[in-house]
Design a protein around this motif. Structure first.
Motif, short mmCIF file in Angstrom:
data_model
loop_
_atom_site.label_atom_id
_atom_site.label_comp_id
_atom_site.label_asym_id
_atom_site.label_seq_id
_atom_site.Cartn_x
_atom_site.Cartn_y
_atom_site.Cartn_z
N ASN A 31 0.85 -1.18 0.00
CA ASN A 31 0.00 0.00 0.00
C ASN A 31 0.90 1.23 0.00
OD1 ASN A 31 -2.03 1.89 0.31
ND2 ASN A 31 -2.35 1.46 2.47
N ILE A 32 0.86 1.97 -1.10
CA ILE A 32 1.70 3.17 -1.22
C ILE A 32 0.83 4.31 -1.73
CG2 ILE A 32 3.67 4.23 -2.39
CD1 ILE A 32 4.83 1.44 -2.74
N ALA A 33 0.96 5.46 -1.12
CA ALA A 33 0.25 6.66 -1.57
C ALA A 33 1.10 7.88 -1.24
CB ALA A 33 -1.11 6.76 -0.88
N THR A 34 0.90 8.96 -1.98
CA THR A 34 1.63 10.19 -1.70
C THR A 34 0.64 11.29 -1.31
OG1 THR A 34 1.57 10.83 -4.04
CG2 THR A 34 3.52 9.66 -3.27
N PHE A 35 1.11 12.17 -0.45
CA PHE A 35 0.30 13.27 0.04
C PHE A 35 1.16 14.51 0.14
CE2 PHE A 35 -1.48 9.35 1.58
CZ PHE A 35 -2.83 9.50 1.32
N GLU A 36 0.54 15.65 0.03
CA GLU A 36 1.25 16.93 0.16
C GLU A 36 1.68 17.16 1.61
OE1 GLU A 36 1.93 19.51 -2.09
OE2 GLU A 36 1.35 18.18 -3.73
N ARG A 37 0.83 16.75 2.55
CA ARG A 37 1.09 17.02 3.96
C ARG A 37 1.17 15.73 4.76
NH1 ARG A 37 -2.83 20.68 6.66
NH2 ARG A 37 -4.04 18.79 6.52
N LYS A 38 2.03 15.73 5.77
CA LYS A 38 2.18 14.57 6.64
C LYS A 38 0.87 14.25 7.34
CE LYS A 38 4.84 12.74 10.52
NZ LYS A 38 5.88 13.01 11.51
N ALA A 39 0.13 15.27 7.75
CA ALA A 39 -1.15 15.07 8.43
C ALA A 39 -2.12 14.27 7.56
CB ALA A 39 -1.76 16.40 8.85
N ASP A 40 -2.10 14.53 6.26
CA ASP A 40 -2.98 13.79 5.35
C ASP A 40 -2.56 12.32 5.25
OD1 ASP A 40 -4.40 16.13 4.84
OD2 ASP A 40 -3.18 16.63 3.09
N ALA A 41 -1.27 12.07 5.26
CA ALA A 41 -0.76 10.70 5.22
C ALA A 41 -1.15 9.95 6.50
CB ALA A 41 0.75 10.70 5.04
N ILE A 42 -1.04 10.62 7.63
CA ILE A 42 -1.42 10.01 8.91
C ILE A 42 -2.90 9.66 8.90
CG2 ILE A 42 -1.73 10.47 11.37
CD1 ILE A 42 0.87 12.18 11.15
N TYR A 43 -3.71 10.60 8.44
CA TYR A 43 -5.16 10.36 8.40
C TYR A 43 -5.50 9.20 7.47
CZ TYR A 43 -10.15 11.23 8.22
OH TYR A 43 -11.51 11.08 8.29
N HIS A 44 -4.81 9.11 6.34
CA HIS A 44 -5.02 8.01 5.38
C HIS A 44 -4.75 6.66 6.04
CE1 HIS A 44 -4.87 5.68 1.69
NE2 HIS A 44 -3.69 5.23 2.07
N ILE A 45 -3.64 6.56 6.75
CA ILE A 45 -3.29 5.30 7.42
C ILE A 45 -4.30 4.98 8.53
CG2 ILE A 45 -1.57 4.14 8.86
CD1 ILE A 45 0.57 5.63 7.19
N ILE A 46 -4.68 5.97 9.30
CA ILE A 46 -5.67 5.76 10.36
C ILE A 46 -6.98 5.23 9.77
CG2 ILE A 46 -7.17 6.97 12.01
CD1 ILE A 46 -4.71 8.74 12.66
N CYS A 47 -7.43 5.81 8.67
CA CYS A 47 -8.68 5.37 8.04
C CYS A 47 -8.52 4.00 7.39
CB CYS A 47 -9.13 6.40 7.01
SG CYS A 47 -9.71 7.94 7.75
N THR A 48 -7.41 3.78 6.70
CA THR A 48 -7.19 2.51 6.02
C THR A 48 -7.25 1.33 6.98
OG1 THR A 48 -5.86 3.55 4.29
CG2 THR A 48 -5.54 1.19 4.63
N PHE A 49 -6.62 1.48 8.13
CA PHE A 49 -6.55 0.39 9.09
C PHE A 49 -7.54 0.52 10.24
CE2 PHE A 49 -2.41 0.40 6.99
CZ PHE A 49 -2.42 -0.89 6.50
N GLU A 50 -8.41 1.54 10.15
CA GLU A 50 -9.43 1.79 11.17
C GLU A 50 -8.82 1.83 12.57
OE1 GLU A 50 -12.50 -1.14 10.50
OE2 GLU A 50 -13.03 -0.25 8.57
N LEU A 51 -7.74 2.61 12.69
CA LEU A 51 -7.06 2.79 13.97
C LEU A 51 -7.81 3.81 14.82
CD1 LEU A 51 -3.38 3.10 12.69
CD2 LEU A 51 -4.55 1.04 13.49
N ALA A 52 -7.67 3.71 16.11
CA ALA A 52 -8.24 4.72 17.00
C ALA A 52 -7.54 6.05 16.72
CB ALA A 52 -8.03 4.32 18.45
N LEU A 53 -8.31 7.09 16.49
CA LEU A 53 -7.77 8.40 16.10
C LEU A 53 -6.71 8.91 17.07
CD1 LEU A 53 -7.98 10.59 13.95
CD2 LEU A 53 -9.83 11.60 15.28
N TYR A 54 -6.90 8.67 18.35
CA TYR A 54 -5.93 9.13 19.34
C TYR A 54 -5.35 7.97 20.16
CZ TYR A 54 -7.59 13.65 17.96
OH TYR A 54 -7.90 14.75 17.21
N GLY A 55 -5.29 6.80 19.54
CA GLY A 55 -4.70 5.65 20.19
C GLY A 55 -3.18 5.63 20.05
#
Length: 76
Positions: A11-35
């Motif tokens: 799974n590889i994707a590019t984003f302009e901002r690190k925050a967007d990459a973090i959010y993508h991974i959190i959503c992809t793996f359904e991680l707890a937002l503040y876990g």
């Protein structure tokens, strides 16, 4: 990116901002937002998923490619 240890990331994707990459991974793996795993991504850009989420790890790295769109193609 994310995948299994010792293998090309599946799974590889590019984003302009690190925050967007973090959010993508959190959503992809359904991680707890503040876990713990989301916090690890924010602090170090890496988290061990332990295979519990269909992958062993997720990592955010800065791309130094001249054409980052190559990362948007599906990895075989």
């Amino acid at each position: 990116m994310s995948g299994s240890y010792g293998c090309i990331p599946d799974n590889i994707a590019t984003f302009e901002r690190k925050a967007d990459a973090i959010y993508h991974i959190i959503c992809t793996f359904e991680l707890a937002l503040y876990g713990r795993k989301a916090d690890d991504l924010r602090k170090t850009g890496y988290t061990d998923l332990g295979g519990d989420y269909g992958a062993d790890y997720a990592e955010i790295v800065k791309c130094n490619c001249s054409n980052s769109e190559i990362h948007e193609e599906e990895v075989a």
